[in-house]
Design a protein around this motif. Structure first.
Motif, PDB file in Angstrom:
ATOM      1  N   TYR A  72     -20.474 -77.752 -33.330  1.00 15.16           N
ATOM      2  CA  TYR A  72     -21.262 -77.873 -34.214  1.00 15.16           C
ATOM      3  C   TYR A  72     -20.904 -76.512 -35.471  1.00 15.16           C
ATOM      4  O   TYR A  72     -19.817 -75.957 -35.228  1.00 15.16           O
ATOM      5  CB  TYR A  72     -22.978 -77.451 -33.962  1.00 15.16           C
ATOM      6  CG  TYR A  72     -23.690 -78.054 -32.732  1.00 15.16           C
ATOM      7  CD1 TYR A  72     -23.463 -78.812 -31.835  1.00 15.16           C
ATOM      8  CD2 TYR A  72     -24.699 -79.332 -32.673  1.00 15.16           C
ATOM      9  CE1 TYR A  72     -23.568 -79.339 -30.383  1.00 15.16           C
ATOM     10  CE2 TYR A  72     -25.094 -80.317 -31.972  1.00 15.16           C
ATOM     11  CZ  TYR A  72     -25.046 -80.561 -31.205  1.00 15.16           C
ATOM     12  OH  TYR A  72     -25.107 -81.292 -30.067  1.00 15.16           O
ATOM     13  N   TYR A  74     -22.924 -74.107 -36.358  1.00 13.41           N
ATOM     14  CA  TYR A  74     -22.869 -72.331 -35.873  1.00 13.41           C
ATOM     15  C   TYR A  74     -21.792 -72.241 -34.413  1.00 13.41           C
ATOM     16  O   TYR A  74     -21.732 -71.323 -34.680  1.00 13.41           O
ATOM     17  CB  TYR A  74     -24.161 -72.830 -34.813  1.00 13.41           C
ATOM     18  CG  TYR A  74     -24.776 -71.341 -34.490  1.00 13.41           C
ATOM     19  CD1 TYR A  74     -24.218 -70.189 -35.364  1.00 13.41           C
ATOM     20  CD2 TYR A  74     -26.367 -71.124 -35.234  1.00 13.41           C
ATOM     21  CE1 TYR A  74     -25.229 -68.790 -35.342  1.00 13.41           C
ATOM     22  CE2 TYR A  74     -27.224 -70.217 -35.348  1.00 13.41           C
ATOM     23  CZ  TYR A  74     -25.899 -69.377 -35.191  1.00 13.41           C
ATOM     24  OH  TYR A  74     -26.790 -67.909 -35.194  1.00 13.41           O
ATOM     25  N   ASP A  75     -20.582 -73.210 -34.596  1.00 14.51           N
ATOM     26  CA  ASP A  75     -20.080 -72.774 -32.947  1.00 14.51           C
ATOM     27  C   ASP A  75     -19.189 -72.784 -33.703  1.00 14.51           C
ATOM     28  O   ASP A  75     -17.587 -72.932 -33.254  1.00 14.51           O
ATOM     29  CB  ASP A  75     -19.632 -73.930 -32.253  1.00 14.51           C
ATOM     30  CG  ASP A  75     -21.225 -74.122 -31.502  1.00 14.51           C
ATOM     31  OD1 ASP A  75     -22.188 -73.438 -31.006  1.00 14.51           O
ATOM     32  OD2 ASP A  75     -21.659 -75.348 -30.779  1.00 14.51           O
ATOM     33  N   ARG A  77     -15.471 -71.559 -35.140  1.00 14.90           N
ATOM     34  CA  ARG A  77     -14.694 -69.622 -35.670  1.00 14.90           C
ATOM     35  C   ARG A  77     -13.503 -70.163 -36.411  1.00 14.90           C
ATOM     36  O   ARG A  77     -12.838 -71.023 -36.125  1.00 14.90           O
ATOM     37  CB  ARG A  77     -14.136 -69.324 -34.593  1.00 14.90           C
ATOM     38  CG  ARG A  77     -15.607 -68.754 -34.119  1.00 14.90           C
ATOM     39  CD  ARG A  77     -15.285 -67.007 -33.295  1.00 14.90           C
ATOM     40  NE  ARG A  77     -14.617 -66.695 -33.489  1.00 14.90           N
ATOM     41  CZ  ARG A  77     -14.629 -66.113 -31.708  1.00 14.90           C
ATOM     42  NH1 ARG A  77     -15.538 -66.529 -30.990  1.00 14.90           N
ATOM     43  NH2 ARG A  77     -13.698 -65.395 -31.118  1.00 14.90           N
ATOM     44  N   TYR A  83     -19.123 -63.061 -40.717  1.00 18.51           N
ATOM     45  CA  TYR A  83     -20.443 -63.598 -40.553  1.00 18.51           C
ATOM     46  C   TYR A  83     -21.219 -62.801 -42.055  1.00 18.51           C
ATOM     47  O   TYR A  83     -21.351 -61.667 -42.060  1.00 18.51           O
ATOM     48  CB  TYR A  83     -21.040 -62.567 -38.892  1.00 18.51           C
ATOM     49  CG  TYR A  83     -20.105 -63.175 -38.397  1.00 18.51           C
ATOM     50  CD1 TYR A  83     -20.676 -64.344 -37.406  1.00 18.51           C
ATOM     51  CD2 TYR A  83     -18.894 -62.335 -37.833  1.00 18.51           C
ATOM     52  CE1 TYR A  83     -19.552 -64.823 -35.891  1.00 18.51           C
ATOM     53  CE2 TYR A  83     -18.355 -62.470 -36.541  1.00 18.51           C
ATOM     54  CZ  TYR A  83     -18.547 -63.860 -36.025  1.00 18.51           C
ATOM     55  OH  TYR A  83     -17.437 -64.487 -35.100  1.00 18.51           O
ATOM     56  N   THR A 144     -18.656 -58.194 -37.875  1.00 15.16           N
ATOM     57  CA  THR A 144     -18.726 -58.796 -36.703  1.00 15.16           C
ATOM     58  C   THR A 144     -20.649 -58.998 -37.331  1.00 15.16           C
ATOM     59  O   THR A 144     -20.956 -58.866 -37.947  1.00 15.16           O
ATOM     60  CB  THR A 144     -19.180 -57.883 -35.919  1.00 15.16           C
ATOM     61  OG1 THR A 144     -19.755 -56.490 -35.975  1.00 15.16           O
ATOM     62  CG2 THR A 144     -17.446 -57.139 -35.167  1.00 15.16           C
ATOM     63  N   PRO A 145     -21.025 -59.933 -36.437  1.00 17.46           N
ATOM     64  CA  PRO A 145     -22.981 -60.641 -36.490  1.00 17.46           C
ATOM     65  C   PRO A 145     -22.816 -58.580 -36.694  1.00 17.46           C
ATOM     66  O   PRO A 145     -24.290 -59.117 -37.697  1.00 17.46           O
ATOM     67  CB  PRO A 145     -22.668 -60.985 -35.651  1.00 17.46           C
ATOM     68  CG  PRO A 145     -21.686 -61.672 -34.984  1.00 17.46           C
ATOM     69  CD  PRO A 145     -21.190 -60.439 -35.173  1.00 17.46           C
ATOM     70  N   GLU A 146     -23.664 -58.579 -35.529  1.00 23.15           N
ATOM     71  CA  GLU A 146     -23.779 -56.456 -35.522  1.00 23.15           C
ATOM     72  C   GLU A 146     -23.366 -55.908 -37.134  1.00 23.15           C
ATOM     73  O   GLU A 146     -24.781 -55.375 -37.296  1.00 23.15           O
ATOM     74  CB  GLU A 146     -23.421 -55.749 -34.504  1.00 23.15           C
ATOM     75  CG  GLU A 146     -24.334 -56.164 -33.257  1.00 23.15           C
ATOM     76  CD  GLU A 146     -22.641 -57.457 -32.698  1.00 23.15           C
ATOM     77  OE1 GLU A 146     -21.704 -57.887 -33.287  1.00 23.15           O
ATOM     78  OE2 GLU A 146     -22.541 -57.985 -31.070  1.00 23.15           O
ATOM     79  N   ILE A 147     -22.433 -55.947 -37.120  1.00 29.03           N
ATOM     80  CA  ILE A 147     -22.105 -55.069 -38.702  1.00 29.03           C
ATOM     81  C   ILE A 147     -22.336 -55.157 -39.988  1.00 29.03           C
ATOM     82  O   ILE A 147     -23.442 -55.100 -41.231  1.00 29.03           O
ATOM     83  CB  ILE A 147     -20.866 -54.729 -38.813  1.00 29.03           C
ATOM     84  CG1 ILE A 147     -19.957 -53.972 -37.502  1.00 29.03           C
ATOM     85  CG2 ILE A 147     -20.199 -53.810 -40.071  1.00 29.03           C
ATOM     86  CD1 ILE A 147     -18.546 -53.909 -37.579  1.00 29.03           C
ATOM     87  N   GLU A 223     -30.686 -75.683 -34.166  1.00 28.94           N
ATOM     88  CA  GLU A 223     -29.319 -75.190 -35.355  1.00 28.94           C
ATOM     89  C   GLU A 223     -29.957 -74.776 -36.586  1.00 28.94           C
ATOM     90  O   GLU A 223     -30.694 -75.855 -37.662  1.00 28.94           O
ATOM     91  CB  GLU A 223     -28.673 -76.207 -35.272  1.00 28.94           C
ATOM     92  CG  GLU A 223     -27.173 -75.427 -36.364  1.00 28.94           C
ATOM     93  CD  GLU A 223     -26.452 -76.315 -35.899  1.00 28.94           C
ATOM     94  OE1 GLU A 223     -24.861 -76.153 -36.308  1.00 28.94           O
ATOM     95  OE2 GLU A 223     -26.537 -77.836 -36.503  1.00 28.94           O
ATOM     96  N   LYS A 300     -19.116 -67.716 -41.828  1.00 28.52           N
ATOM     97  CA  LYS A 300     -19.704 -68.657 -41.669  1.00 28.52           C
ATOM     98  C   LYS A 300     -21.220 -67.539 -41.994  1.00 28.52           C
ATOM     99  O   LYS A 300     -21.548 -66.178 -41.269  1.00 28.52           O
ATOM    100  CB  LYS A 300     -19.956 -68.593 -40.115  1.00 28.52           C
ATOM    101  CG  LYS A 300     -20.521 -68.687 -39.313  1.00 28.52           C
ATOM    102  CD  LYS A 300     -20.549 -69.753 -38.006  1.00 28.52           C
ATOM    103  CE  LYS A 300     -20.499 -68.546 -36.854  1.00 28.52           C
ATOM    104  NZ  LYS A 300     -20.269 -68.452 -35.072  1.00 28.52           N
TER     105      LYS A 300
ATOM    106  N   ARG B  89     -19.902 -66.230 -27.755  1.00 22.74           N
ATOM    107  CA  ARG B  89     -19.948 -67.533 -28.747  1.00 22.74           C
ATOM    108  C   ARG B  89     -18.572 -66.801 -29.761  1.00 22.74           C
ATOM    109  O   ARG B  89     -18.410 -67.520 -30.533  1.00 22.74           O
ATOM    110  CB  ARG B  89     -21.273 -67.269 -29.349  1.00 22.74           C
ATOM    111  CG  ARG B  89     -22.096 -68.148 -28.824  1.00 22.74           C
ATOM    112  CD  ARG B  89     -23.442 -68.712 -29.160  1.00 22.74           C
ATOM    113  NE  ARG B  89     -23.206 -69.285 -30.343  1.00 22.74           N
ATOM    114  CZ  ARG B  89     -22.626 -70.024 -30.746  1.00 22.74           C
ATOM    115  NH1 ARG B  89     -23.032 -70.892 -29.368  1.00 22.74           N
ATOM    116  NH2 ARG B  89     -22.807 -71.407 -32.166  1.00 22.74           N
ATOM    117  N   PHE B 164     -29.052 -79.913 -29.319  1.00 27.31           N
ATOM    118  CA  PHE B 164     -28.524 -78.407 -29.724  1.00 27.31           C
ATOM    119  C   PHE B 164     -28.548 -77.704 -28.489  1.00 27.31           C
ATOM    120  O   PHE B 164     -28.880 -76.384 -27.864  1.00 27.31           O
ATOM    121  CB  PHE B 164     -28.709 -77.971 -30.924  1.00 27.31           C
ATOM    122  CG  PHE B 164     -28.570 -76.916 -31.547  1.00 27.31           C
ATOM    123  CD1 PHE B 164     -26.866 -77.011 -32.197  1.00 27.31           C
ATOM    124  CD2 PHE B 164     -28.889 -75.439 -31.554  1.00 27.31           C
ATOM    125  CE1 PHE B 164     -26.418 -75.392 -32.843  1.00 27.31           C
ATOM    126  CE2 PHE B 164     -28.372 -74.384 -32.232  1.00 27.31           C
ATOM    127  CZ  PHE B 164     -27.044 -74.658 -32.194  1.00 27.31           C
TER     128      PHE B 164
END
Lengths: 749, 219
Positions: A72, A74-75, A77, A83, A144-147, A223, A300, B89, B164
């Protein structure tokens, strides 16, 4: 969404006919009349004579989806991918005075920041007014998503807070804060003569006045909306998109990236649900493109779940006021309706009343009321479930007041015989005769009726290729949003060529392939299937020309069946026949054919529920949905759609609704913990019935109609069970208990 | 709030305690005072009061973790607050994307993985807490060429649409059949009561689970 007019390239000598087809603009479907060829060529043949179609075909992408192999958006990379995260307004209405990103920029790992006051972002304004809690302000991209999350929190925004309004009643008040300079409401329709209707109402045997409400709903796609923009500052880009329209992406993305549209490819390999909310690139897509452009790296940007609730559109609410009059014999004579469409900053949508029913004298006004909430989007049969809940509740109230069987009362006011036969079928399946005649036993049944278009239009360009080694490929840029598009596309080609499912490969979800319409208005199957059929038919005709001489037969005599080409008393295996093709094999194109699609479906739903008279809890026991679909392309997938529609409408009836705090102007339930959707323990026995008495040899879309009458049927069953008429969805235990208390008080006095 | 499965409530271990994870997640930038406001509702925090500049500090350490996923030893450098789901992921290379991020709060089950054969929400487990445990994702249960009984039954019964939520359901039901090879319909409902599907596949998920139980018997 791109919708092209039909291209009339055929000689004028051909017969023409005019047909009505749905046009979807901004997700709202309207019917328009177009002229098409009335010609020979491919036809589906009798619905009962298919080898693959109208059978139960398992999904061709099933194995990939059940093993986690399906990719998907979302998957996705890519090397060096960043991010993206969006900063949203905490205020329902405010002027953004200053955005300070300096602290965010200093966080190690932050690569780009863009704000909606930057002139490069299309549609941005130098002075930004946010109009709802969740209105996007800026976005960041980080390693990164966290940053990225840290960076969002480090952006400082100064607001000049303005007065807001989030309730329709408040928005209509004269001194209400103005959401738009033009005001807080807009008239959408006014039809009929109110005075004449009032005069007729005065003559009716029974008159009921009532109002019904439905809250704003959420699509709640699992999603979230979003994209992976694979762009590193070069001359082309690939956009992976979670969208209902592959071809709604490239133009918008190209504009943001400063590239020609042809340099941008959209990929939609698999997508996790849209339900009407995923057309075009959206603000999140614009921001993702801008971030990628600035960072010169792929980005993304998928919405967080809270973003999704707050800014990804909503299924509009409704507030409908009726005065209706009937005669003793059960004829609906006159109706006066005021329909408010509650779509936040959007127009919302509501089917005009009395919806599917007939009344001799109707006055109706439809008015969009604006509030400081995100703009409504199309949601599975836009405006129909809301209209259905109101009118079906009203019809039920009238039937009970007259002492008539609700099914008979409906038939009395429905002209179309299809509804009559479907009501009879549904009543039989649920055991309508077991229904308590007097409400209040704790167990009850209800029914409701719905309609939809589901027709197609000439938009798809399909290619079928047959290689010399026997490989068959069908290609078109369409998307499979979970409805089974891949599967029927393959099945049509396999059947036409006399092959099995495994012998054909389909390529979809790529804007470099042939054009296709967006999946809105249940138009995908009726637009695509005819073009696939046409392409496969043309491929077969070409192949017949080449192969016929080998068999000593005429091309038109050849049969393609069971993996063989048969003619002149001889046969060739598929591989033998293909080996005779020229080195390049065969390439055939296909376009939409009017005779292969139809429009206009009927559906009825019956529900049985149990109401706990102590707790007010409603337990659905059984639901039956009867639906005509023309030619059922894949019975298994269609039944799944009918079940899915019933579940979503059950969920709407009993659980769902956005809850707003009028003081804060904020949504109180923007999470899956607080916004309830139906789960395993709410599931009744479900009976999906394809109405095979519909013998139209034509494809019609069926995604939306199954979502229309179910909620109304549940609401009516609740009344039949406990005697409480809940006129505002969702039907929660507190409302039932309040109703039961009122009933007791009324009996006591 | 770990998932209640098979009738027994599994009390949260500290590793999977959502409040702890959320606390750590919220700690990225904020000191304790601000984090408490964040727990109430981070979105509305600025609407209530300006957060104090002095409270803010950045915790930016990363740590190398070694995860045992689907029979393979995999390593990644993550932050202490990185969830197992995000590590799988977004940090592993190549990634493991069968488990999906949907609700990010342990409500929907789309991220279900097996931790030492027990189904857990991977969005509620910190990656550092999964070290030393056997992690099985939907990819570890079967492949498109060699599906397990549950996966086969899902395809046959059409227990999926957009797909999903499907990895979460498949994982939860595969775990159920391991500990209870002959579940009743209600036991199936209970095993995936913590899984949401929006397309509306539940009845067919039930059918598939019961069919898979029979299929396993024949094997």
């Amino acid at each position: 969404m791109t919708q092209q007019m039909p291209q009339q390239q055929t000689p004028p000598t051909k017969r023409k006919k005019r047909i009505r087809v749905p046009r979807v603009e901004n997700g709202i479907e309207t019917m328009v009349e177009i002229e098409v060829d009335d010609e020979g060529g491919p036809s589906w043949g009798p619905n009962g004579a298919h080898k693959l179609l109208n059978h139960r075909l398992t999904r061709v992408d099933g194995p990939a989806k059940v093993t986690g192999a399906a990719l998907y958006t979302y998957d996705r990379r890519a090397p060096g991918m960043l991010y993206g995260r969006i900063l949203r307004s905490p205020y329902a209405h405010a002027r953004v005075v200053r955005i300070d990103t300096s602290e965010a920029q200093r966080i190690p790992g932050v690569r780009a920041i863009v704000s909606l006051t930057d002139p490069e972002v299309s549609g941005s304004t130098r002075e930004r007014i946010v109009r709802f809690v969740g209105d996007p302000i800026a976005a960041v991209a980080a390693i990164t998503p966290e940053i990225a999350e840290d960076a969002i929190r480090a952006i400082k925004v100064e607001y000049d807070v303005l007065p807001h309004v989030v309730r329709a009643e408040d928005a209509l008040a004269e001194d209400a804060p103005k959401i738009f300079p033009e005001g807080n409401f807009a008239e959408k329709e006014r039809r009929g003569d109110p005075n004449a209707v009032e005069a007729e109402l005065a003559k009716c045997d029974v008159v009921i006045e009532a109002e019904y409400r439905t809250p704003i709903h959420h699509h709640a796609c699992l999603e979230t909306h979003g994209h992976m923009v694979d762009y590193r500052g070069g001359e082309s880009a690939i956009i992976y998109a979670s969208t209902q329209g592959t071809f709604t992406i490239p133009d918008d993305a190209a504009k943001e990236l400063g590239l020609p549209s042809s340099a941008v490819t959209a990929i939609v390999e698999h997508m996790g649900g849209g339900f009407g909310s995923k057309f075009g690139i959206g603000i999140e897509g614009k921001l993702a493109c801008q971030l990628a452009k600035r960072a010169k790296a792929p980005v993304k940007l998928m919405l967080t779940r809270k973003d999704e609730f707050l800014m990804a559109g909503n299924g509009p609410g409704s507030w409908q006021k009726f005065k209706a009059g009937v005669n003793r014999d059960g004829t609906l004579v006159a109706l006066r309706a005021t329909q408010y469409q509650l779509g936040g900053l959007g127009d919302g949508s509501l089917a005009g009343q009395p919806y599917i029913y007939r009344a001799q004298h109707v006055y109706r006004e439809r008015i969009a009321v604006y509030t400081n909430e995100d703009a409504s989007r199309a949601m599975r049969a836009p405006g129909h479930p809301q209209a259905s809940f109101a009118i079906e509740s009203l019809m039920d109230e009238l039937a009970y007041k007259l002492g008539m069987d609700p099914v008979e009362f409906r038939k009395k006011n429905l002209r179309d015989p299809v509804y009559h036969r479907q009501l009879d079928r549904g009543a039989r399946e649920i055991g309508w005769e077991r229904r308590p005649k007097q409400p209040g036993t704790g167990r009850g049944m209800g029914c409701a009726v719905g309609t939809w278009g589901g027709g197609g239009a000439p938009q798809c360009k399909v290619t079928v290729q047959i290689a010399r080694d026997g490989a068959v490929t069908v290609a078109v840029g369409t998307q499979d949003i979970g409805t089974g598009t891949r599967t029927f596309t393959r099945a049509i080609v396999a059947e036409e060529l006399g092959l099995e499912m495994k012998d054909v490969t389909e390529k979809i979800g790529d804007s470099r392939l042939g054009a296709a319409n967006a999946s809105g208005g249940s138009t995908t199957a009726a637009s695509l299937a005819p073009a696939v059929k046409d392409a496969a038919y043309n491929a077969r005709m070409q192949m017949a020309q080449t192969v016929a001489p080998l068999l000593g037969a005429k091309p038109e005599e050849l049969q393609f069946a069971d993996g063989k080409v048969i003619g002149g008393g001889k046969s060739l295996t598929w591989r033998q026949a293909c080996a005779a093709l020229p080195p390049a094999g065969i390439t055939a194109q296909g376009e939409w054919k009017a005779n292969l699609a139809a429009s206009g479906v009927h559906g009825v739903c019956f529900a049985e529920v149990e109401v706990d008279m102590e707790t007010g809890h409603v337990r659905p026991i059984k639901m039956v949905h009867v639906q005509d679909v023309g030619l059922p392309l894949n019975r298994l997938a269609i039944e799944s759609q009918l079940i899915g529609g019933m579940i979503q409408s059950l969920s709407m009836a009993l659980l769902e609704g956005r809850v707003m705090d009028s003081r804060l102007g904020a949504q109180l339930n923007p999470t899956f913990n607080d916004y309830k959707i139906a789960g395993t323990f709410e599931m009744p026995e479900m009976i999906p019935i394809i109405d095979d008495e519909d013998t139209r040899e034509a494809v019609i879309g069926v995604g939306e109609p199954a979502h229309i009458p179910g909620g109304s049927a549940i609401a009516n069953a609740v009344f039949n069970a406990c005697g409480v008429r809940v006129r505002e969805l969702p039907i929660t235990p507190d409302k039932i208990l309040r109703g039961l208390a009122e009933l007791r008080e009324r009996r006591a006095s | 709030m770990t998932k209640k499965r098979d009738g027994q409530t599994e009390r949260p271990e500290s590793a999977t305690d959502p409040s702890r994870r959320r606390f750590l997640k919220g700690m990225g930038l904020a000191g304790a005072g601000a984090a408490i406001i964040d727990l109430l509702d981070p979105e509305l925090a600025p609407a209530r009061e300006g957060s104090s500049e002095a409270d803010r500090q950045l915790i930016s350490d990363t740590v190398e973790v070694s995860l045992f996923v689907n029979g393979q030893r995999r390593t990644a450098r993550v932050e202490p607050r990185t969830t197992l789901l995000t590590a799988l992921r977004e940090y592993l290379d190549p990634p493991i994307t069968g488990p999906k991020l949907v609700c990010d709060m342990g409500a929907c089950g789309a991220c279900t993985v097996l931790l030492d054969d027990k189904p857990v929400y991977a969005c509620l487990v910190l990656a550092v807490d999964a070290v030393g445990k056997r992690i099985t994702t939907v990819e570890g249960l079967g492949t498109p060429e060699k599906m397990n009984a549950v996966q086969q039954a899902f395809v046959e019964k059409d227990a999926l649409m957009c797909g999903f939520c499907t990895p979460g359901f498949v994982t939860a039901i595969s775990a159920l059949l391991r500990r209870n090879p002959h579940p009743t319909l209600d036991e199936v409902r209970e095993a995936c009561q913590g899984n949401f599907c929006r397309c509306g596949t539940y009845p067919r998920v039930f059918e598939a689970a019961l069919a898979a139980a029979q299929m396993k018997d024949r094997e």
